[in-house]
Enzyme design. Structure first.
Site, PDB file in Angstrom:
ATOM      1  N   LYS A  11      -7.860   0.071  -2.984  1.00 40.15           N
ATOM      2  CA  LYS A  11      -7.898   0.284  -4.436  1.00 40.15           C
ATOM      3  C   LYS A  11      -8.721  -0.805  -5.114  1.00 40.15           C
ATOM      4  O   LYS A  11      -9.461  -0.532  -6.057  1.00 40.15           O
ATOM      5  CB  LYS A  11      -6.479   0.244  -5.009  1.00 40.15           C
ATOM      6  CG  LYS A  11      -5.608   1.438  -4.666  1.00 40.15           C
ATOM      7  CD  LYS A  11      -4.280   1.274  -5.390  1.00 40.15           C
ATOM      8  CE  LYS A  11      -3.323   2.407  -5.070  1.00 40.15           C
ATOM      9  NZ  LYS A  11      -2.031   2.207  -5.761  1.00 40.15           N
ATOM     10  N   ASP A  61      -0.811   3.836  -9.946  1.00 38.38           N
ATOM     11  CA  ASP A  61       0.108   4.594  -9.093  1.00 38.38           C
ATOM     12  C   ASP A  61      -0.499   5.961  -8.825  1.00 38.38           C
ATOM     13  O   ASP A  61      -0.793   6.715  -9.744  1.00 38.38           O
ATOM     14  CB  ASP A  61       1.489   4.727  -9.729  1.00 38.38           C
ATOM     15  CG  ASP A  61       2.510   5.203  -8.699  1.00 38.38           C
ATOM     16  OD1 ASP A  61       2.518   4.644  -7.581  1.00 38.38           O
ATOM     17  OD2 ASP A  61       3.267   6.141  -8.980  1.00 38.38           O
ATOM     18  N   PHE A 182      -9.350   5.074   2.587  1.00 42.26           N
ATOM     19  CA  PHE A 182      -8.029   4.628   3.034  1.00 42.26           C
ATOM     20  C   PHE A 182      -7.050   5.771   2.825  1.00 42.26           C
ATOM     21  O   PHE A 182      -7.394   6.824   2.283  1.00 42.26           O
ATOM     22  CB  PHE A 182      -7.599   3.368   2.270  1.00 42.26           C
ATOM     23  CG  PHE A 182      -7.382   3.582   0.794  1.00 42.26           C
ATOM     24  CD1 PHE A 182      -6.131   3.908   0.294  1.00 42.26           C
ATOM     25  CD2 PHE A 182      -8.446   3.470  -0.103  1.00 42.26           C
ATOM     26  CE1 PHE A 182      -5.939   4.114  -1.072  1.00 42.26           C
ATOM     27  CE2 PHE A 182      -8.261   3.667  -1.464  1.00 42.26           C
ATOM     28  CZ  PHE A 182      -7.000   3.993  -1.946  1.00 42.26           C
ATOM     29  N   PHE A 184      -4.946   8.884   2.566  1.00 38.52           N
ATOM     30  CA  PHE A 184      -5.149  10.290   2.899  1.00 38.52           C
ATOM     31  C   PHE A 184      -6.612  10.729   2.817  1.00 38.52           C
ATOM     32  O   PHE A 184      -6.901  11.924   2.941  1.00 38.52           O
ATOM     33  CB  PHE A 184      -4.288  11.169   1.970  1.00 38.52           C
ATOM     34  CG  PHE A 184      -2.810  10.939   2.124  1.00 38.52           C
ATOM     35  CD1 PHE A 184      -2.106  11.558   3.155  1.00 38.52           C
ATOM     36  CD2 PHE A 184      -2.110  10.099   1.268  1.00 38.52           C
ATOM     37  CE1 PHE A 184      -0.740  11.355   3.315  1.00 38.52           C
ATOM     38  CE2 PHE A 184      -0.750   9.877   1.413  1.00 38.52           C
ATOM     39  CZ  PHE A 184      -0.062  10.504   2.446  1.00 38.52           C
ATOM     40  N   ASP A 185      -7.526   9.805   2.608  1.00 36.84           N
ATOM     41  CA  ASP A 185      -8.940  10.164   2.452  1.00 36.84           C
ATOM     42  C   ASP A 185      -9.500  11.030   3.589  1.00 36.84           C
ATOM     43  O   ASP A 185     -10.283  11.943   3.318  1.00 36.84           O
ATOM     44  CB  ASP A 185      -9.806   8.905   2.280  1.00 36.84           C
ATOM     45  CG  ASP A 185      -9.717   8.338   0.866  1.00 36.84           C
ATOM     46  OD1 ASP A 185      -9.257   9.056  -0.035  1.00 36.84           O
ATOM     47  OD2 ASP A 185     -10.117   7.174   0.678  1.00 36.84           O
ATOM     48  N   ARG A 209      -9.329   8.107  -9.076  1.00 38.24           N
ATOM     49  CA  ARG A 209      -9.341   6.705  -9.496  1.00 38.24           C
ATOM     50  C   ARG A 209     -10.591   6.390 -10.301  1.00 38.24           C
ATOM     51  O   ARG A 209     -10.524   5.676 -11.305  1.00 38.24           O
ATOM     52  CB  ARG A 209      -9.231   5.785  -8.270  1.00 38.24           C
ATOM     53  CG  ARG A 209      -9.197   4.287  -8.604  1.00 38.24           C
ATOM     54  CD  ARG A 209      -8.612   3.440  -7.487  1.00 38.24           C
ATOM     55  NE  ARG A 209      -7.256   3.871  -7.186  1.00 38.24           N
ATOM     56  CZ  ARG A 209      -6.929   4.618  -6.131  1.00 38.24           C
ATOM     57  NH1 ARG A 209      -7.826   4.973  -5.243  1.00 38.24           N
ATOM     58  NH2 ARG A 209      -5.688   5.010  -5.960  1.00 38.24           N
TER      59      ARG A 209
HETATM   60  P1  ITT Z   1       0.275  -0.279  -4.331  1.00 40.88           P
HETATM   61  O1  ITT Z   1       1.451   0.508  -4.800  1.00 40.88           O
HETATM   62  O2  ITT Z   1       0.614  -1.676  -3.905  1.00 40.88           O
HETATM   63  O3  ITT Z   1      -0.868  -0.250  -5.310  1.00 40.88           O
HETATM   64  P2  ITT Z   1       0.059   1.828  -2.375  1.00 40.88           P
HETATM   65  O4  ITT Z   1      -0.930   2.062  -1.284  1.00 40.88           O
HETATM   66  O5  ITT Z   1       1.505   1.924  -2.054  1.00 40.88           O
HETATM   67  O6  ITT Z   1      -0.315   0.408  -3.004  1.00 40.88           O
HETATM   68  P3  ITT Z   1       0.344   4.110  -4.152  1.00 40.88           P
HETATM   69  O7  ITT Z   1       1.818   4.057  -4.150  1.00 40.88           O
HETATM   70  O8  ITT Z   1      -0.329   4.370  -5.451  1.00 40.88           O
HETATM   71  O9  ITT Z   1      -0.295   2.763  -3.571  1.00 40.88           O
HETATM   72  O10 ITT Z   1      -0.224   5.153  -3.144  1.00 40.88           O
HETATM   73  C1  ITT Z   1       0.507   6.255  -2.724  1.00 40.88           C
HETATM   74  C2  ITT Z   1      -0.047   6.751  -1.426  1.00 40.88           C
HETATM   75  O11 ITT Z   1      -1.239   7.473  -1.696  1.00 40.88           O
HETATM   76  C3  ITT Z   1      -0.387   5.673  -0.403  1.00 40.88           C
HETATM   77  O12 ITT Z   1      -0.027   6.195   0.855  1.00 40.88           O
HETATM   78  C4  ITT Z   1      -1.888   5.527  -0.532  1.00 40.88           C
HETATM   79  O13 ITT Z   1      -2.474   5.161   0.697  1.00 40.88           O
HETATM   80  C5  ITT Z   1      -2.298   6.929  -0.943  1.00 40.88           C
HETATM   81  N1  ITT Z   1      -3.480   6.890  -1.802  1.00 40.88           N
HETATM   82  C6  ITT Z   1      -3.560   6.365  -3.056  1.00 40.88           C
HETATM   83  N2  ITT Z   1      -4.803   6.479  -3.526  1.00 40.88           N
HETATM   84  C7  ITT Z   1      -5.525   7.083  -2.552  1.00 40.88           C
HETATM   85  C8  ITT Z   1      -6.865   7.448  -2.424  1.00 40.88           C
HETATM   86  O14 ITT Z   1      -7.749   7.191  -3.376  1.00 40.88           O
HETATM   87  N3  ITT Z   1      -7.259   8.038  -1.287  1.00 40.88           N
HETATM   88  C9  ITT Z   1      -6.377   8.279  -0.300  1.00 40.88           C
HETATM   89  N4  ITT Z   1      -5.103   7.955  -0.336  1.00 40.88           N
HETATM   90  C10 ITT Z   1      -4.665   7.356  -1.455  1.00 40.88           C
HETATM   91 NA    NA Z   2       3.058   1.821  -4.057  1.00 40.60          NA
END
Ligand code: ITT
Ligand code: NA
Length: 223
Positions: A11, A61, A182, A184-185, A209
């Site tokens: 992110k 989030d 990263f 689910f990409d 994002r």
């Molecule tokens: P923080 O809460 O510390 O920011 P996180 O990875 O837990 O980190 P989220 O709760 O927002 O962040 O993410 C929810 C899930 O969605 C998590 O498994 C991420 O890897 C995934 N995710 C979020 N944004 C993504 C993106 O742009 N592409 C692919 N997967 C994503």
């Molecule tokens: Na999180």
């Protein structure tokens, strides 16, 4: 200087591409409230992070919403990535006729100040109704002011104002492809390419994002 509050370096990479040196990672695992919507999690996270940080914060989030499963895993995406795993989310979706999905994110900004009210054109709902992702130049003023809990615009400590910016992109769940990105990409395809096959710049140009960041950057730049 802005603290991007996240444990996820992916992110941060995407945010710094948009916001340059203005942003720095604040590696803080904010307590995620039990809530089934991204807005509440992001807003409460921003308030908690603001108390912990020394300066303005943004929290992001995000989640993957799969149509055939009524939006699962949605706000539980992080938990599902850690338990079920990305590959098995693909295999769960594979037998479905409809493999449509969306990534959504809510960016919450908090600096302890109040914000001027802005007209709310509907943010994510507007994009939902269109059923299509917004064109890259359609940034609109799709920001929302979070309703403070007591319904007033007060600044008591429990109701520190938070500004929300939403982004969404539609796509399809596919067998994993690509090494970039990263989360689910690798299983999220948009216009024939998975997010893991895109550069950060390409992903930002169309991603949930990227859209939320561009709305945030526009608003932040005007302050
Ligand atoms: P923080 O809460 O510390 O920011 P996180 O990875 O837990 O980190 P989220 O709760 O927002 O962040 O993410 C929810 C899930 O969605 C998590 O498994 C991420 O890897 C995934 N995710 C979020 N944004 C993504 C993106 O742009 N592409 C692919 N997967 C994503
Ligand atoms: Na999180």
């Amino acid at each position: 200087m802005l603290n991007f509050v996240t444990t996820n370096p992916g992110k941060v990479r995407e945010a710094t591409e948009y916001l340059d040196d203005e942003v720095e990672q604040f590696d803080f695992d904010y307590p995620e409230v039990q809530a089934d919507d991204l807005k509440t999690v992001a807003a409460e996270g921003a308030r908690a992070a603001y108390r912990a940080a020394d300066g303005p914060v943004i929290v992001d989030d995000a989640g993957l919403f799969i149509d055939a499963f009524d939006g699962f895993p949605g706000p539980y995406s992080s938990y599902v990535e850690d338990t079920v795993g990305v590959e098995r989310v693909w295999r769960m979706t594979e037998p479905e006729d409809d493999r449509g999905a969306a990534f959504k994110t809510v960016i919450a900004y908090c600096d302890g100040e109040g914000f001027e009210a802005t007209p709310d054109p509907g943010g994510i709902d507007r994009e939902d109704r269109r059923g299509q992702d917004l064109a890259a130049d359609d940034r609109g003023a799709a920001t929302t002011d979070e309703q403070v809990h007591d319904g007033s615009a007060g600044r008591s400590s429990e109701t520190v104002p938070v500004k929300l910016f939403e982004g969404r992109v539609n796509g399809e769940i596919v067998a994993p492809r690509g090494e970039g990105g990263f989360g689910f990409d690798p299983i999220f395809e948009h216009d024939g390419t998975t997010f893991a096959e895109m550069s950060t710049e390409q992903k930002n140009a169309i991603s949930h994002r990227g859209r939320a960041l561009s709305k945030f950057a526009e608003w932040y730049g005007e302050r």
